[in-house]
Design a protein around this motif. Structure first.
Motif, PDB file in Angstrom:
ATOM      1  N   ALA A  43       0.814  -1.216   0.000  1.00  0.00           N
ATOM      2  CA  ALA A  43       0.000   0.000   0.000  1.00  0.00           C
ATOM      3  C   ALA A  43       0.846   1.264   0.000  1.00  0.00           C
ATOM      4  O   ALA A  43       0.476   2.276  -0.597  1.00  0.00           O
ATOM      5  CB  ALA A  43      -0.938  -0.007   1.203  1.00  0.00           C
ATOM      6  N   THR A  44       1.993   1.209   0.688  1.00  0.00           N
ATOM      7  CA  THR A  44       2.798   2.422   0.875  1.00  0.00           C
ATOM      8  C   THR A  44       4.100   2.386   0.083  1.00  0.00           C
ATOM      9  O   THR A  44       5.024   3.145   0.373  1.00  0.00           O
ATOM     10  CB  THR A  44       3.115   2.619   2.370  1.00  0.00           C
ATOM     11  N   VAL A  53       0.055   5.168   9.400  1.00  0.00           N
ATOM     12  CA  VAL A  53      -1.129   4.715   8.684  1.00  0.00           C
ATOM     13  C   VAL A  53      -2.225   4.340   9.677  1.00  0.00           C
ATOM     14  O   VAL A  53      -1.959   4.040  10.841  1.00  0.00           O
ATOM     15  CB  VAL A  53      -0.837   3.492   7.793  1.00  0.00           C
ATOM     16  N   ASP A  55      -5.319   1.555   9.327  1.00  0.00           N
ATOM     17  CA  ASP A  55      -5.991   0.533   8.527  1.00  0.00           C
ATOM     18  C   ASP A  55      -7.495   0.664   8.746  1.00  0.00           C
ATOM     19  O   ASP A  55      -7.999   0.429   9.844  1.00  0.00           O
ATOM     20  CB  ASP A  55      -5.510  -0.857   8.925  1.00  0.00           C
ATOM     21  N   HIS A 410      -2.016   8.111   6.615  1.00  0.00           N
ATOM     22  CA  HIS A 410      -2.401   7.504   5.349  1.00  0.00           C
ATOM     23  C   HIS A 410      -3.422   6.409   5.649  1.00  0.00           C
ATOM     24  O   HIS A 410      -3.150   5.483   6.408  1.00  0.00           O
ATOM     25  CB  HIS A 410      -1.176   6.922   4.645  1.00  0.00           C
ATOM     26  N   VAL A 412      -5.457   3.243   4.893  1.00  0.00           N
ATOM     27  CA  VAL A 412      -5.211   2.051   4.090  1.00  0.00           C
ATOM     28  C   VAL A 412      -6.456   1.173   4.072  1.00  0.00           C
ATOM     29  O   VAL A 412      -7.075   0.926   5.117  1.00  0.00           O
ATOM     30  CB  VAL A 412      -4.018   1.254   4.663  1.00  0.00           C
ATOM     31  N   VAL A 417      -3.610   2.725  -0.350  1.00  0.00           N
ATOM     32  CA  VAL A 417      -3.860   3.959   0.376  1.00  0.00           C
ATOM     33  C   VAL A 417      -5.008   4.664  -0.328  1.00  0.00           C
ATOM     34  O   VAL A 417      -4.910   5.012  -1.515  1.00  0.00           O
ATOM     35  CB  VAL A 417      -2.614   4.865   0.405  1.00  0.00           C
ATOM     36  N   THR A 420      -5.319  10.410   2.395  1.00  0.00           N
ATOM     37  CA  THR A 420      -4.338  10.922   3.341  1.00  0.00           C
ATOM     38  C   THR A 420      -4.950  12.124   4.038  1.00  0.00           C
ATOM     39  O   THR A 420      -5.409  13.060   3.360  1.00  0.00           O
ATOM     40  CB  THR A 420      -3.028  11.313   2.635  1.00  0.00           C
TER      41      THR A 420
END
Length: 432
Positions: A43-44, A53, A55, A410, A412, A417, A420
């Motif tokens: 994802a990143t 992040v 989730d 971010h 997820v 992602v 943000t």
């Protein structure tokens, strides 16, 4: 001390969390050997660490679990455990959540001006400028409820009123009950040192003082039981300690339920239109919700599930908030060094206040260095599968304090992602 995070991951979800109370740096989960194979790294992949992040699948699952445990009573979200307006909005849009519990007056006023209409300030304030702003604006005063446990706090509010108190806005007030558990005639105290108001008579006396004064409205009673909501009762490797905690908590719940009922009755005798009686915390949601006197539950950490919530028998959560640091050195076999990472949590200093390396599994701190301000060596076989620039993922010991280290989160979903969003810091706000 801490709740267990044992949900099995679905496709694209976070792997199972490290077990409760593992030694700092250890990870008992069976995760991928190489961090690049995790959904988080996919994802990143386009983002450089350090980064943080959330989730969303884990966040939403944790929110649903809090609602399940609250047994139909609304949950007031503790903003100090979230510190991100976008995620506060997300959880408050869910059925079962209503209102915010804030941590400073400046934050409360900012949130109210941002459109949040039910903000309970959980701590008394000595912010004279903020109190002047609150008392000068009836719309703000209608959205924010302040905390009091001493007549001197009411004096401070009156002194801050503009124009000597003329045209005063009505200030909404909540009283706080001391929830600490006391043994041996008070010689032993278990619980945070918060309000001096312990008995129904003491609360009733201050309630009469609030009602007597023009410009105030008594609307609530709060009782936060940190020794029940924030102390884990199933600490791995400490069976005697865990049993002792369970015995203490069982006795403390019984004593507090009786006293909270009597306190609510005493305050309602003075203010029959009392709007709410607030109690709880992530670790005690289901127990507090069972009390007839309580009308709403406070919780916030259970949305992110930091490492301090790994030691509870009564519920399971999924780590939702994580941060990553980049590998910048490989000093030798079985060791890598990441940039920074020394983000200790507040509270009594100890190993349980440190972040814990999470992914890849099997990393631990160098006991001679620990997590550092500018670099952190990590030991373990998993280090040999990491290269320069790879990410190592950590869990913070607490929830919202992570957001004081990052300006953005971010969001997820699986291995993508999807957004943000700024933290409080990212919006230029540093309230404490």
């Amino acid at each position: 001390m801490s709740p267990q995070t044992a949900d099995a991951p679905g496709d694209g979800d976070l792997p199972t969390a490290p077990g409760p109370s593992a030694a700092p740096g250890s990870a008992r989960a069976k995760g991928p050997a190489h961090a690049a194979r995790t959904p988080l790294d996919r994802a990143t992949a386009h983002l450089d660490a350090p980064l943080a992040v959330v989730d969303l699948r884990a966040f939403d699952a944790n929110a649903a679990d809090l609602v399940r445990r609250s047994k139909g009573k609304p949950i007031r979200v503790a903003s100090k455990s979230v510190r991100c307006r976008a995620l506060l909005e997300r959880v408050l849009a869910r059925e079962g959540f209503a209102g915010i519990m804030s941590f400073t007056l400046a934050e409360s006023l900012w949130l109210a001006r941002s459109g949040f209409r039910d903000v309970l300030l959980a701590y008394p304030s000595a912010d004279r400028a903020g109190l002047a702003e609150l008392t000068a604006d009836p719309e703000l005063a209608a959205a924010v409820t302040v905390m009091a446990d001493d007549p001197a706090q009411l004096d401070l509010i009156d002194a801050a009123r503009p124009d000597g108190g003329r045209g005063r806005a009505r200030v909404r007030v909540c009283l706080e009950l001391d929830t600490s558990f006391r043994l041996l005639g008070g010689a032993v105290r278990v619980g945070a040192r918060r309000s001096p108001l312990r008995t129904p008579d003491q609360l009733a006396a201050l309630a009469r003082e609030v009602v007597r004064r023009p410009g105030f409205e008594l609307v609530g009673l709060m009782a936060y039981e940190g020794h029940l909501a924030g102390v884990g009762d199933d600490v791995a490797g400490k069976p005697v300690f865990s049993r002792t905690v369970r015995v203490m908590q069982a006795a403390a719940r019984k004593e507090l339920a009786r006293r909270r009922w009597e306190a609510a009755r005493a305050v309602r005798a003075v203010a029959p239109r009392l709007e709410f009686v607030n109690g709880g915390g992530t670790g005690s949601v289901q127990h507090t919700a069972a009390e007839a006197a309580v009308t709403e539950i406070a919780a916030g950490s259970g949305l992110y599930v930091p490492r301090l919530f790994d030691n509870f028998r009564s519920f399971s959560g999924r780590p939702a908030a994580l941060f990553a640091q980049p590998v910048v050195r490989r000093p030798g076999p079985g060791v890598v060094t990441v940039l920074g990472g020394g983000y200790p949590a507040s509270g009594a200093a100890g190993a349980d206040r440190l972040p814990v390396p999470y992914l890849p599994a099997g990393l631990r701190y160098d006991p001679q260095e620990g997590p550092g301000e500018v670099q952190t060596p990590l030991l373990g076989p998993a280090a040999d599968g990491l290269g320069i620039g790879d990410k190592v993922w950590f869990r913070h010991a607490k929830a919202g304090e992570l957001c004081e280290r990052f300006t953005a989160l971010h969001l997820v979903d699986g291995d993508r992602v999807v957004d943000t969003v700024p933290t409080y810091r990212g919006e230029g706000r540093a309230f404490l």
